[in-house]
Design an enzyme around this catalytic site. Structure first.
Site, short mmCIF file in Angstrom:
data_model
loop_
_atom_site.label_atom_id
_atom_site.label_comp_id
_atom_site.label_asym_id
_atom_site.label_seq_id
_atom_site.Cartn_x
_atom_site.Cartn_y
_atom_site.Cartn_z
N PHE A 126 0.85 -1.19 0.00
CA PHE A 126 0.00 0.00 0.00
C PHE A 126 0.89 1.25 0.00
O PHE A 126 1.87 1.32 0.75
CB PHE A 126 -0.94 0.01 1.21
CG PHE A 126 -2.03 1.04 1.06
CD1 PHE A 126 -3.12 0.80 0.24
CD2 PHE A 126 -1.93 2.26 1.70
CE1 PHE A 126 -4.11 1.76 0.07
CE2 PHE A 126 -2.91 3.23 1.53
CZ PHE A 126 -4.00 2.98 0.71
N ASP A 195 1.04 -4.13 8.89
CA ASP A 195 -0.08 -3.24 8.64
C ASP A 195 -1.34 -4.11 8.53
O ASP A 195 -1.46 -4.93 7.63
CB ASP A 195 0.15 -2.46 7.33
CG ASP A 195 -0.92 -1.41 7.07
OD1 ASP A 195 -2.03 -1.52 7.63
OD2 ASP A 195 -0.65 -0.47 6.28
N TYR A 220 -11.57 2.66 9.91
CA TYR A 220 -12.72 3.03 9.07
C TYR A 220 -13.14 1.96 8.07
O TYR A 220 -14.08 2.16 7.33
CB TYR A 220 -12.46 4.35 8.33
CG TYR A 220 -11.18 4.44 7.56
CD1 TYR A 220 -11.06 3.89 6.30
CD2 TYR A 220 -10.08 5.11 8.09
CE1 TYR A 220 -9.89 3.98 5.59
CE2 TYR A 220 -8.90 5.21 7.38
CZ TYR A 220 -8.80 4.65 6.14
OH TYR A 220 -7.63 4.73 5.44
N LYS A 221 -12.46 0.82 8.06
CA LYS A 221 -12.87 -0.26 7.15
C LYS A 221 -13.80 -1.21 7.91
O LYS A 221 -14.95 -0.88 8.16
CB LYS A 221 -11.64 -0.96 6.60
CG LYS A 221 -10.71 -0.04 5.81
CD LYS A 221 -9.54 -0.80 5.22
CE LYS A 221 -8.46 0.13 4.68
NZ LYS A 221 -8.91 1.01 3.59
N ARG A 367 -12.73 -4.66 -7.47
CA ARG A 367 -12.59 -5.29 -6.16
C ARG A 367 -13.94 -5.35 -5.46
O ARG A 367 -14.67 -4.36 -5.40
CB ARG A 367 -11.58 -4.50 -5.33
CG ARG A 367 -11.11 -5.15 -4.06
CD ARG A 367 -10.01 -4.34 -3.41
NE ARG A 367 -10.51 -3.06 -2.91
CZ ARG A 367 -9.87 -2.30 -2.01
NH1 ARG A 367 -8.70 -2.69 -1.54
NH2 ARG A 367 -10.37 -1.16 -1.61
#
Length: 408
Positions: A126, A195, A220-221, A367
């Site tokens: 990422f 991560d 927030y996921k 995705r």
């Protein structure tokens, strides 16, 4: 009714988590398969935020730091996240963003390995993970080295201070063997920073069992803390006495309200605090964390795998021209499936226009994410069926679907 539709109905009827969708503010006709980017809004969050704003801030004012427990929020929420990642309550704290926490812990790891400057990661990690290493490299504090997945262990030379990897790859969903790679790094004398942004709340994580050193993750996921929700950080108990993070803000001081001119780090993971905690957003995050903790990670993982397996099989049958680039084995992938398509962006926008929300990752990946607390098997079938129809009709070719917004 097709066999896939019948199977979706059967699975939904037998789903032990089916009732939890009612805890989220999400339209019944919306197939939301993007909770791996932004989780849905828990119904309890608006009232909790209103309570914080109107009562605790509006009426309690400054007294709410003590009376409402604001000052303890980073540790309190961290302790609730801990069981979801296989950590002890005193090893996790909520603070800042993933990017900021990466900077703190990369710097701390480098300080704990004097004479070594290499931070090893993989190309395609990422971006913020790679950018933080690059930023430290520009300051002369680190050296960035990248190795492909199958060459990571052989790249763990004697100059590597830290191995920094994302547990679940954001684009493909491929999941690293945390215990194996952590051991390999330790055998080479390096530390490891994981991560967990695409892991926490959806896949099994056992930081202490894997002997992990450090970790970060976002709120927030799958934790449903809201856009830009605060992140969390983990430091193994054995490292806490030696931790030296570079952002020596006043909330990370051992006695912040003595207002000393000199910095004395707080004991344990509390040293990772920096500035004043964002109370409103932390309070929103706590609602989402409470929901996930109440369900339990075992139940979340079990449903996640069933959702993705159902979707993978249905896609292979109904939309075989879009190859799946996620691992076939659900035990080595995250709670998502990624498909390669030349016109992935346009397909994604056409799906969204039909209220089937997935997302696009450049240059060519469509995705679909599976947040097990609220995604239904019927949502997954609808995504497959709608995609098939969009491809057959050529609807994705409409000019409006090619117009790119700032956020893709």
């Amino acid at each position: 009714m097709t066999r896939w539709q019948e199977e979706a109905a059967r699975l939904d009827a037998a789903d032990p988590l089916a009732d939890f969708r009612a805890h989220f503010l999400i339209d019944d006709d919306l197939a939301y398969l993007d909770g791996n980017s932004l989780g849905a809004l828990p119904k309890a969050t608006p009232d909790r935020v209103a309570e914080v704003v109107r009562a605790e801030w509006g009426e309690g004012l400054i007294s709410s730091w003590n009376a409402a427990g604001w000052i303890d929020l980073p540790q309190r929420i961290g302790a609730k996240i801990a069981p979801l990642v296989g950590a002890q309550p005193h090893e996790v704290v909520v603070a800042d963003s993933v990017s900021v926490n990466l900077f703190k812990l990369i710097s701390a790891a480098l300080a704990m390995r004097p004479g070594r400057k290499v931070v090893l990661s993989e190309p395609g990690n990422f971006p913020t993970d790679l950018y933080m290493i690059e930023g430290l490299e520009k300051q002369g504090l680190a050296e960035r080295r990248l190795a492909e997945r199958d060459g990571i262990e052989s790249a763990l030379g004697g100059d590597v201070a830290l191995l920094l990897l994302t547990h679940v790859h954001y684009k493909t969903g491929e999941m690293f063997d945390m215990a194996r790679l952590t051991k390999a790094a330790h055998d080479a004398g390096a530390l490891v920073l994981w991560d967990l942004s695409h892991s926490v709340g959806a896949v099994p994580v056992d930081l202490d069992g894997a002997d992990a050193d450090f970790a970060v993750g976002c709120g927030y996921k799958y934790l449903n803390g809201g856009p830009g929700a605060p992140a969390f950080a983990f430091v193994a108990e054995r490292h806490q006495a030696d931790l030296q993070q570079p952002l020596s803000g006043w909330m990370g001081h051992a006695k912040p309200f003595e207002f000393s001119d000199d910095y004395e780090p707080a004991p344990g993971v509390d040293q990772l605090l920096c500035g004043t905690p964002p109370i409103v957003s932390m309070s929103a995050l706590e609602v989402g964390v409470d929901l996930m903790a109440g369900i339990g990670i075992a139940a979340l993982v079990a449903k996640s795998r069933k959702l993705s397996e159902f979707t993978r099989a249905a896609m292979a049958d109904m939309v075989p021209e879009l190859p799946c680039i996620s691992p076939d084995d659900p035990e080595v992938r995250g709670s998502q499936l990624s498909f390669r398509a030349r016109n992935a962006y346009e397909l994604c926008q056409a799906l969204i226009a039909r209220r089937v929300v997935g997302d696009f990752r450049a240059p060519d990946v469509l995705r679909l994410g599976f947040a097990p607390a609220y995604v239904r098997f019927a949502d997954c079938w609808r995504a497959v069926q709608t995609l098939r129809d969009i491809l057959d009709s050529g609807e994705w070719r409409k000019a409006e679907f090619a117009e790119r917004s700032a956020v893709t």
